[in-house]
Scaffold this motif. Sequence first.
Motif, short mmCIF file in Angstrom:
data_model
loop_
_atom_site.label_atom_id
_atom_site.label_comp_id
_atom_site.label_asym_id
_atom_site.label_seq_id
_atom_site.Cartn_x
_atom_site.Cartn_y
_atom_site.Cartn_z
N THR A 208 48.19 -5.54 30.46
CA THR A 208 48.64 -5.28 29.08
C THR A 208 47.48 -5.37 28.10
O THR A 208 47.29 -4.46 27.27
N ASP A 209 46.71 -6.45 28.17
CA ASP A 209 45.57 -6.61 27.26
C ASP A 209 44.44 -5.65 27.61
O ASP A 209 43.68 -5.22 26.72
N GLY A 210 44.32 -5.29 28.90
CA GLY A 210 43.32 -4.31 29.30
C GLY A 210 43.63 -2.95 28.70
O GLY A 210 42.73 -2.23 28.24
N TRP A 211 44.92 -2.58 28.67
CA TRP A 211 45.32 -1.31 28.06
C TRP A 211 45.03 -1.32 26.56
O TRP A 211 44.66 -0.30 25.98
N GLU A 212 45.18 -2.48 25.93
CA GLU A 212 44.85 -2.61 24.50
C GLU A 212 43.36 -2.36 24.27
O GLU A 212 42.97 -1.70 23.30
N LEU A 213 42.53 -2.87 25.19
CA LEU A 213 41.08 -2.63 25.08
C LEU A 213 40.76 -1.15 25.25
O LEU A 213 39.86 -0.62 24.59
N ILE A 214 41.49 -0.48 26.15
CA ILE A 214 41.26 0.94 26.38
C ILE A 214 41.68 1.77 25.17
O ILE A 214 40.95 2.64 24.70
N SER A 215 42.88 1.50 24.67
CA SER A 215 43.42 2.29 23.56
C SER A 215 42.63 2.10 22.26
O SER A 215 42.55 3.01 21.43
N SER A 216 42.03 0.92 22.09
CA SER A 216 41.24 0.68 20.88
C SER A 216 39.84 1.28 20.97
O SER A 216 39.12 1.37 19.97
N GLY A 217 39.42 1.69 22.18
CA GLY A 217 38.09 2.27 22.37
C GLY A 217 37.02 1.23 22.64
O GLY A 217 35.87 1.57 22.92
N GLU A 218 37.38 -0.04 22.58
CA GLU A 218 36.39 -1.11 22.78
C GLU A 218 35.85 -1.12 24.20
O GLU A 218 34.64 -1.27 24.42
N LEU A 219 36.74 -0.93 25.17
CA LEU A 219 36.32 -0.94 26.57
C LEU A 219 35.38 0.22 26.87
O LEU A 219 34.36 0.05 27.54
N LEU A 220 35.70 1.41 26.38
CA LEU A 220 34.87 2.59 26.63
C LEU A 220 33.47 2.40 26.06
O LEU A 220 32.48 2.73 26.72
N LYS A 221 33.38 1.85 24.86
CA LYS A 221 32.08 1.63 24.22
C LYS A 221 31.22 0.68 25.06
O LYS A 221 30.03 0.94 25.30
N ASN A 222 31.83 -0.41 25.52
CA ASN A 222 31.09 -1.38 26.32
C ASN A 222 30.75 -0.84 27.71
O ASN A 222 29.68 -1.11 28.25
N LEU A 223 31.68 -0.06 28.27
CA LEU A 223 31.46 0.49 29.60
C LEU A 223 30.32 1.50 29.60
O LEU A 223 29.48 1.51 30.52
N ILE A 224 30.25 2.34 28.59
CA ILE A 224 29.17 3.33 28.49
C ILE A 224 27.82 2.64 28.40
O ILE A 224 26.84 3.04 29.06
N ALA A 225 27.75 1.58 27.61
CA ALA A 225 26.49 0.82 27.47
C ALA A 225 26.07 0.23 28.81
O ALA A 225 24.89 0.30 29.20
N SER A 226 27.03 -0.34 29.56
CA SER A 226 26.71 -0.95 30.86
C SER A 226 26.30 0.10 31.89
O SER A 226 25.36 -0.12 32.66
N LEU A 227 27.00 1.24 31.91
CA LEU A 227 26.68 2.29 32.88
C LEU A 227 25.28 2.85 32.64
O LEU A 227 24.54 3.13 33.59
N TYR A 228 24.93 3.02 31.40
CA TYR A 228 23.59 3.52 31.06
C TYR A 228 22.52 2.58 31.60
O TYR A 228 21.53 3.03 32.20
N ARG A 229 22.73 1.29 31.42
CA ARG A 229 21.74 0.31 31.87
C ARG A 229 21.66 0.22 33.38
O ARG A 229 20.57 0.22 33.96
N ILE A 230 22.84 0.15 34.03
CA ILE A 230 22.81 -0.08 35.48
C ILE A 230 22.34 1.16 36.24
O ILE A 230 21.59 1.05 37.22
N PHE A 231 22.74 2.35 35.80
CA PHE A 231 22.29 3.56 36.49
C PHE A 231 20.80 3.79 36.27
O PHE A 231 20.08 4.18 37.19
N GLY A 232 20.35 3.56 35.04
CA GLY A 232 18.91 3.71 34.75
C GLY A 232 18.07 2.75 35.55
O GLY A 232 17.09 3.13 36.21
N GLY A 233 18.44 1.46 35.52
CA GLY A 233 17.68 0.44 36.25
C GLY A 233 17.74 0.63 37.75
O GLY A 233 16.73 0.48 38.45
N TYR A 234 18.93 0.99 38.26
CA TYR A 234 19.09 1.17 39.70
C TYR A 234 18.27 2.35 40.20
O TYR A 234 17.60 2.26 41.23
N ALA A 235 18.31 3.45 39.48
CA ALA A 235 17.56 4.64 39.90
C ALA A 235 16.06 4.36 39.93
O ALA A 235 15.37 4.71 40.90
N ILE A 236 15.56 3.73 38.88
CA ILE A 236 14.12 3.43 38.82
C ILE A 236 13.71 2.49 39.94
O ILE A 236 12.73 2.71 40.66
#
Length: 264
Positions: free
Chosen positions: A58-86
Amino acid sequence: METTTRKVIKNRVAFLEQKVPGYVSVLGITGILLLWELVCRLNIVPPLFLPAPTAIVTDGWELISSGELLKNLIASLYRIFGGYAIGAIFGITVGLILGFSKWADAIFTPIVYSIYPIPKIALLPLIILWFGIGEMPKIAIIALGVFFPVLINTFSGVKNVDPSLIKAAVTFGASHVSVIRKVILPGALPTIFAGLKLAAGTALLLLVSAEMIAAEYGIGAMVLHYGNLMITTKLMAGVLILSLLGLTFNRGLQWLERKLIPWK
């Protein structure tokens, strides 16, 4: 007596070769979730310490609908994919060089093994001093954590390639580049992928640690934020996202391994 022995051997082989249906894993996870929900419903553990799965969703869906989760997830994906590839690219390259060249092995392998045990997150303040505050220190610390396990596994894989295959290739006039590309690299690929899978877990660990120490956005920063506010439902939602991220990483590497090593 001989017939009995054959039956025993046949049963043992059948046991080792048996295939477990895919739904068994689903049933196992479902059972754990139901037990978890039951424990929370009966108030055996206070919700503050262990929220129910339904409350987390329920609270996870609230994070998704507010856009907060997407914003944080994009930041994390950028870091982990960049660092992992290098880290992976440099780790495989250096591992191949150390495994193929005896001079490079003698000079640099002791240095690698002396630096490897250092906890990489302990170097984050120094990396921030070098690169400043921003995305680069987080990507660099992840790349550093990925680099060493990939390098060591690549090095071990190269060393375990059958020497007779290398000698045969050289005898037929293959150049150093051809030997590496057509003999050493295919022979070392299973061990390289073992290192890549190991490094994926290390990358996720360092991502969360770096985000908790020096990041405004990211899944790690979000988990720390809700932990400080004692909102454990949203904290657990962040932990669940990290778990799914690790699972996706692992499945992706398994798919790539099947494509690149069909003979395994």
